[in-house]
Design an enzyme around this catalytic site. Structure first.
Site, short mmCIF file in Angstrom:
data_model
loop_
_atom_site.label_atom_id
_atom_site.label_comp_id
_atom_site.label_asym_id
_atom_site.label_seq_id
_atom_site.Cartn_x
_atom_site.Cartn_y
_atom_site.Cartn_z
N LYS A 12 36.63 37.34 43.45
CA LYS A 12 36.45 37.67 42.04
C LYS A 12 34.96 37.71 41.64
O LYS A 12 34.10 37.23 42.39
CB LYS A 12 37.20 36.64 41.19
CG LYS A 12 38.74 36.73 41.31
CD LYS A 12 39.40 35.74 40.35
CE LYS A 12 40.91 35.82 40.37
NZ LYS A 12 41.51 34.89 39.37
N TYR A 52 47.04 43.39 36.34
CA TYR A 52 47.56 42.11 35.85
C TYR A 52 48.68 42.28 34.83
O TYR A 52 48.95 41.38 34.04
CB TYR A 52 46.42 41.29 35.23
CG TYR A 52 45.65 40.43 36.22
CD1 TYR A 52 46.30 39.56 37.10
CD2 TYR A 52 44.25 40.45 36.24
CE1 TYR A 52 45.58 38.75 37.97
CE2 TYR A 52 43.53 39.64 37.11
CZ TYR A 52 44.21 38.79 37.98
OH TYR A 52 43.50 37.98 38.83
N PHE A 60 46.04 34.42 27.82
CA PHE A 60 44.77 34.63 28.52
C PHE A 60 44.60 36.06 29.06
O PHE A 60 43.60 36.35 29.71
CB PHE A 60 44.61 33.60 29.65
CG PHE A 60 45.74 33.59 30.67
CD1 PHE A 60 45.74 34.50 31.73
CD2 PHE A 60 46.77 32.68 30.58
CE1 PHE A 60 46.76 34.50 32.67
CE2 PHE A 60 47.80 32.67 31.53
CZ PHE A 60 47.79 33.57 32.57
N ARG A 88 47.99 31.63 49.91
CA ARG A 88 48.16 30.83 48.69
C ARG A 88 47.76 29.38 48.95
O ARG A 88 47.10 28.75 48.12
CB ARG A 88 49.62 30.88 48.21
CG ARG A 88 50.10 32.23 47.71
CD ARG A 88 49.42 32.71 46.46
NE ARG A 88 49.60 31.82 45.32
CZ ARG A 88 49.25 32.12 44.07
NH1 ARG A 88 48.70 33.31 43.79
NH2 ARG A 88 49.41 31.27 43.10
N THR A 94 45.59 27.10 40.95
CA THR A 94 44.92 28.02 40.04
C THR A 94 43.70 27.37 39.38
O THR A 94 42.64 28.00 39.26
CB THR A 94 45.92 28.49 38.95
OG1 THR A 94 47.07 29.02 39.60
CG2 THR A 94 45.31 29.54 38.05
N ARG A 105 39.41 27.43 46.29
CA ARG A 105 39.15 27.21 44.86
C ARG A 105 38.49 25.86 44.62
O ARG A 105 37.68 25.71 43.71
CB ARG A 105 40.45 27.38 44.07
CG ARG A 105 40.79 28.86 43.89
CD ARG A 105 42.18 29.06 43.36
NE ARG A 105 42.38 30.42 42.86
CZ ARG A 105 43.56 30.91 42.49
NH1 ARG A 105 44.63 30.15 42.56
NH2 ARG A 105 43.66 32.13 42.03
N ASN A 115 37.93 31.29 39.04
CA ASN A 115 38.43 30.52 40.19
C ASN A 115 38.25 31.24 41.52
O ASN A 115 38.90 30.95 42.50
CB ASN A 115 39.87 30.07 39.96
CG ASN A 115 40.82 31.24 39.74
OD1 ASN A 115 40.42 32.39 39.88
ND2 ASN A 115 42.06 30.94 39.41
N HIS A 118 41.69 35.70 44.21
CA HIS A 118 43.07 36.06 43.88
C HIS A 118 43.85 36.21 45.18
O HIS A 118 43.30 36.67 46.18
CB HIS A 118 43.13 37.39 43.12
CG HIS A 118 44.52 37.97 43.05
ND1 HIS A 118 45.40 37.62 42.05
CD2 HIS A 118 45.19 38.83 43.88
CE1 HIS A 118 46.56 38.25 42.27
NE2 HIS A 118 46.45 38.99 43.36
N GLU A 129 50.48 45.18 45.37
CA GLU A 129 49.04 44.98 45.13
C GLU A 129 48.18 45.67 46.19
O GLU A 129 47.10 46.18 45.89
CB GLU A 129 48.74 43.48 45.05
CG GLU A 129 49.39 42.82 43.83
CD GLU A 129 49.05 41.35 43.68
OE1 GLU A 129 48.44 40.75 44.59
OE2 GLU A 129 49.38 40.79 42.61
O1 CDP Z 1 45.83 33.33 40.41
P1 CDP Z 1 47.10 32.53 40.38
O2 CDP Z 1 48.28 33.27 40.94
O3 CDP Z 1 46.91 31.18 40.98
O4 CDP Z 1 47.41 32.24 38.84
P2 CDP Z 1 48.24 33.09 37.75
O5 CDP Z 1 49.07 32.14 36.99
O6 CDP Z 1 48.90 34.26 38.39
O7 CDP Z 1 47.11 33.61 36.76
C1 CDP Z 1 46.28 34.70 37.10
C2 CDP Z 1 44.85 34.33 36.78
O8 CDP Z 1 44.74 34.16 35.37
C3 CDP Z 1 44.38 33.01 37.36
O9 CDP Z 1 43.88 33.12 38.69
C4 CDP Z 1 43.29 32.60 36.40
O10 CDP Z 1 42.05 33.19 36.76
C5 CDP Z 1 43.74 33.20 35.08
N1 CDP Z 1 44.30 32.16 34.18
C6 CDP Z 1 43.56 31.75 33.09
O11 CDP Z 1 42.46 32.24 32.87
N2 CDP Z 1 44.07 30.79 32.25
C7 CDP Z 1 45.27 30.23 32.49
N3 CDP Z 1 45.73 29.29 31.66
C8 CDP Z 1 46.02 30.64 33.61
C9 CDP Z 1 45.52 31.61 34.45
MG MG Z 2 49.26 34.99 40.30
#
Ligand code: CDP
Ligand code: MG
Length: 136
Positions: A12, A52, A60, A88, A94, A105, A115, A118, A129
């Site tokens: 990222k 996304y 968010f 993962r 996350t 991370r 973070n 992805h 994807e």
């Molecule tokens: O990336 P990951 O699959 O772990 O998390 P996600 O729940 O799919 O969310 C996608 C991305 O949104 C995360 O990697 C974070 O960068 C962002 N996010 C955020 O900014 N604030 C949150 N409360 C949750 C996710």
């Molecule tokens: Mg995700």
């Protein structure tokens, strides 16, 4: 029995900005991931919104899409046995604060939004994807 999979990884903007892409690529290679394809790109806000889309209803979403399109990213196709789950696990939680020691991370993430990486969350989404970035 082996179960070779491919998954999408993104380095990222926060990590590319700090010049961590080679280090993170080496982390993957040293942990048995083969990088089949990679490219450094700078996507538009509209492309980030498409990527996304599953998070459309989240509070968010707008910030997330603005962020992913804020600077260059490195997108990669990673191959390994059970690549989706392995990636993962290697990424960690996350929120970097909750990520386990040794995960990407934990090592590189700054905050829940910045973070650093992805990774696709299922085999089905990995296909979608990978197609998004590498289908030509
Ligand atoms: O990336 P990951 O699959 O772990 O998390 P996600 O729940 O799919 O969310 C996608 C991305 O949104 C995360 O990697 C974070 O960068 C962002 N996010 C955020 O900014 N604030 C949150 N409360 C949750 C996710
Ligand atoms: Mg995700």
């Amino acid at each position: 029995m082996s179960n070779i999979e491919q998954t999408l990884s993104i380095i990222k903007p926060d990590a590319v900005e700090r010049n961590l892409q080679d280090q993170i690529k080496n982390e993957f290679k040293n942990n048995g991931f083969e990088i089949l394809k990679e490219k450094k790109i700078h996507i538009s806000k509209e492309e980030a919104e498409k990527f996304y889309k599953v998070h459309e209803s989240k509070p968010f979403y707008n910030d997330l899409c603005a962020y992913l399109s804020s600077g260059p990213i490195v997108v990669m196709s990673l191959q390994k046995d059970n690549a989706v789950l392995e990636n993962r696990k290697f990424m960690g939680a996350t929120n970097p604060k909750d990520a386990e020691e040794g995960t990407l991370r934990k090592k590189y993430g700054i905050s829940i939004d910045k973070n650093s990486v992805h990774g696709s969350d299922s085999v089905e989404n990995a296909k979608i994807e990978l197609d998004f970035f590498f289908k030509d």
